[in-house]
Enzyme design. Structure first.
Site, PDB file in Angstrom:
ATOM      1  N   SER A  76      53.940  61.664  38.919  1.00  0.00           N
ATOM      2  CA  SER A  76      54.596  62.613  38.006  1.00  0.00           C
ATOM      3  C   SER A  76      54.204  64.045  38.341  1.00  0.00           C
ATOM      4  O   SER A  76      54.916  64.987  38.005  1.00  0.00           O
ATOM      5  CB  SER A  76      54.178  62.316  36.563  1.00  0.00           C
ATOM      6  OG  SER A  76      54.366  60.952  36.293  1.00  0.00           O
ATOM      7  N   ARG A  77      53.041  64.211  38.988  1.00  0.00           N
ATOM      8  CA  ARG A  77      52.560  65.571  39.288  1.00  0.00           C
ATOM      9  C   ARG A  77      53.171  66.142  40.565  1.00  0.00           C
ATOM     10  O   ARG A  77      53.031  67.343  40.824  1.00  0.00           O
ATOM     11  CB  ARG A  77      51.045  65.576  39.402  1.00  0.00           C
ATOM     12  CG  ARG A  77      50.333  65.309  38.070  1.00  0.00           C
ATOM     13  CD  ARG A  77      48.836  65.456  38.212  1.00  0.00           C
ATOM     14  NE  ARG A  77      48.136  65.403  36.938  1.00  0.00           N
ATOM     15  CZ  ARG A  77      47.638  64.300  36.390  1.00  0.00           C
ATOM     16  NH1 ARG A  77      47.780  63.143  37.005  1.00  0.00           N
ATOM     17  NH2 ARG A  77      46.998  64.345  35.239  1.00  0.00           N
TER      18      ARG A  77
ATOM     19  N   GLY B 273      57.822  54.453  40.879  1.00  0.00           N
ATOM     20  CA  GLY B 273      56.528  53.749  40.824  1.00  0.00           C
ATOM     21  C   GLY B 273      56.354  53.053  39.484  1.00  0.00           C
ATOM     22  O   GLY B 273      56.057  51.851  39.415  1.00  0.00           O
ATOM     23  N   HIS B 274      56.575  53.805  38.404  1.00  0.00           N
ATOM     24  CA  HIS B 274      56.478  53.203  37.067  1.00  0.00           C
ATOM     25  C   HIS B 274      57.499  52.072  36.909  1.00  0.00           C
ATOM     26  O   HIS B 274      57.195  51.013  36.362  1.00  0.00           O
ATOM     27  CB  HIS B 274      56.773  54.242  35.982  1.00  0.00           C
ATOM     28  CG  HIS B 274      55.831  55.408  35.954  1.00  0.00           C
ATOM     29  ND1 HIS B 274      56.212  56.679  36.290  1.00  0.00           N
ATOM     30  CD2 HIS B 274      54.523  55.488  35.604  1.00  0.00           C
ATOM     31  CE1 HIS B 274      55.184  57.503  36.145  1.00  0.00           C
ATOM     32  NE2 HIS B 274      54.148  56.808  35.741  1.00  0.00           N
TER      33      HIS B 274
ATOM     34  N   HIS C  69      58.990  57.587  37.201  1.00  0.00           N
ATOM     35  CA  HIS C  69      59.607  57.578  38.537  1.00  0.00           C
ATOM     36  C   HIS C  69      59.650  56.127  39.011  1.00  0.00           C
ATOM     37  O   HIS C  69      59.247  55.213  38.268  1.00  0.00           O
ATOM     38  CB  HIS C  69      58.823  58.483  39.495  1.00  0.00           C
ATOM     39  CG  HIS C  69      57.337  58.223  39.504  1.00  0.00           C
ATOM     40  ND1 HIS C  69      56.785  57.053  39.953  1.00  0.00           N
ATOM     41  CD2 HIS C  69      56.302  58.986  39.078  1.00  0.00           C
ATOM     42  CE1 HIS C  69      55.473  57.103  39.839  1.00  0.00           C
ATOM     43  NE2 HIS C  69      55.151  58.265  39.295  1.00  0.00           N
TER      44      HIS C  69
END
Ligand code: AMP
Length: 283
Positions: free
Chosen positions: A188-189, A36-37, A34
């Site tokens: 991711s969760r 953030g990554h 996402h």
């Protein structure tokens, strides 16, 4: 963009890069990428000649088998996102490639109390697995810089401590938390949250923002108790912990004056999802 699945292939490629004096920036991830990554990867691209992003769902850091099984795997989409971010190399190894039988992949680092509290207290074995895979990946990639998110605050602090104890030259660059518009830290969760749970999840960061305001005027213990109560009042939320700690040593604090930098870290369970967030209080 190059994609490598084996240690031998990526090492051959990176050795050639190093022989031309190229600096290597490395972002380890478990995929399901996402923004953030991607913020980490973009930073790696701008700071270094070569940006390597690994995608590896590391089984040794999951204390909960169901969590490992339901961890999203979206390799094709991840590849397209990394290409868009200007990334140069993807390393997507198999479990056997990372942990070949007979190879000692233990990390051999003593984290002491740093690893026992917060996430360490709630996820037995998690940080040993995390340190094991990060050491193994750093040994393979040998990056000049490694990019990690402030979102997993304890994780990046432990990795810095590990590299210090191992006397590795890789420098950790900690990148700010990327959030959804309502303040929820991207993860991711988050996709496992129902609409009601997702609505609740947006309140966690609001509690931390309020905590930052009151921590300047109230004793830390009082500010912490108030914030914990506010987290408990979020519909469907069960806080695992809220701790106010020294940003470097992760030691619990009673007074602001006892540390140069102070961070509040929390994990809140909503439905089946554990949501991590943190905030530097004296920034
Ligand atoms: P993961 O794939 O969850 O293991 O995360 C890989 C890296 O991305 C870790 O260093 C995380 O801290 C970082 N990361 C995850 N979510 C965010 C976010 N919302 N903002 C910034 N970095 C993040």
């Amino acid at each position: 963009m190059q994609i490598f699945n084996t240690v031998a292939e990526i090492q051959q490629y990176l050795n050639e890069c190093r022989s031309k004096n190229a600096a290597i920036g490395f972002t380890p991830t478990m995929g399901a990428l996402h923004e953030g990554h991607l913020s980490l990867v973009r930073r790696a691209v701008s700071d270094n000649e070569i940006s390597v992003c690994s995608i590896f769902v590391n089984p040794t850091q999951f204390d909960d088998k169901a969590d490992l099984d339901r961890y999203p795997r979206t390799l094709e989409r991840d590849g397209a996102m990394l290409e868009g971010a200007g990334n140069h190399v993807i390393f997507a190894p198999s479990v056997a490639e990372v942990y070949p039988p007979g190879l000692d992949t233990s990390h051999g680092v003593d984290f002491g109390e740093m690893a026992d509290q917060m996430e360490g207290a709630h996820r037995p074995g998690h940080f040993d697995g995390m340190a094991q895979v990060v050491k193994r990946l750093v040994d393979i990639v040998q990056p000049n810089r490694m990019y990690m998110g402030q979102k997993d605050y304890q994780q990046q602090a432990l990795v810095k401590e590990m590299l210090r104890q191992l006397d590795y030259k890789t420098k950790v660059v900690t990148c700010e938390i990327i959030r959804e518009p309502d303040g929820l830290a991207m993860s991711s969760r988050n996709r496992h949250l129902t609409p009601d749970e997702r609505e609740s999840a947006g309140h966690i960061n609001k509690v931390l923002r309020r905590l930052k305001e009151v921590a300047e005027i109230l004793p830390l213990a009082v500010a912490k108790a108030q914030a914990l109560e506010q987290l408990r009042h979020i519909p469907g939320a069960v806080p695992d912990y809220l701790e106010i700690v020294d940003a470097v040593t992760l030691k619990r604090l009673d007074n602001f004056e006892d540390a140069q930098s102070v961070v509040a870290c929390t994990t809140v369970r909503i439905g089946k999802v554990r949501l991590l967030d943190n905030m530097i209080l004296n920034e």
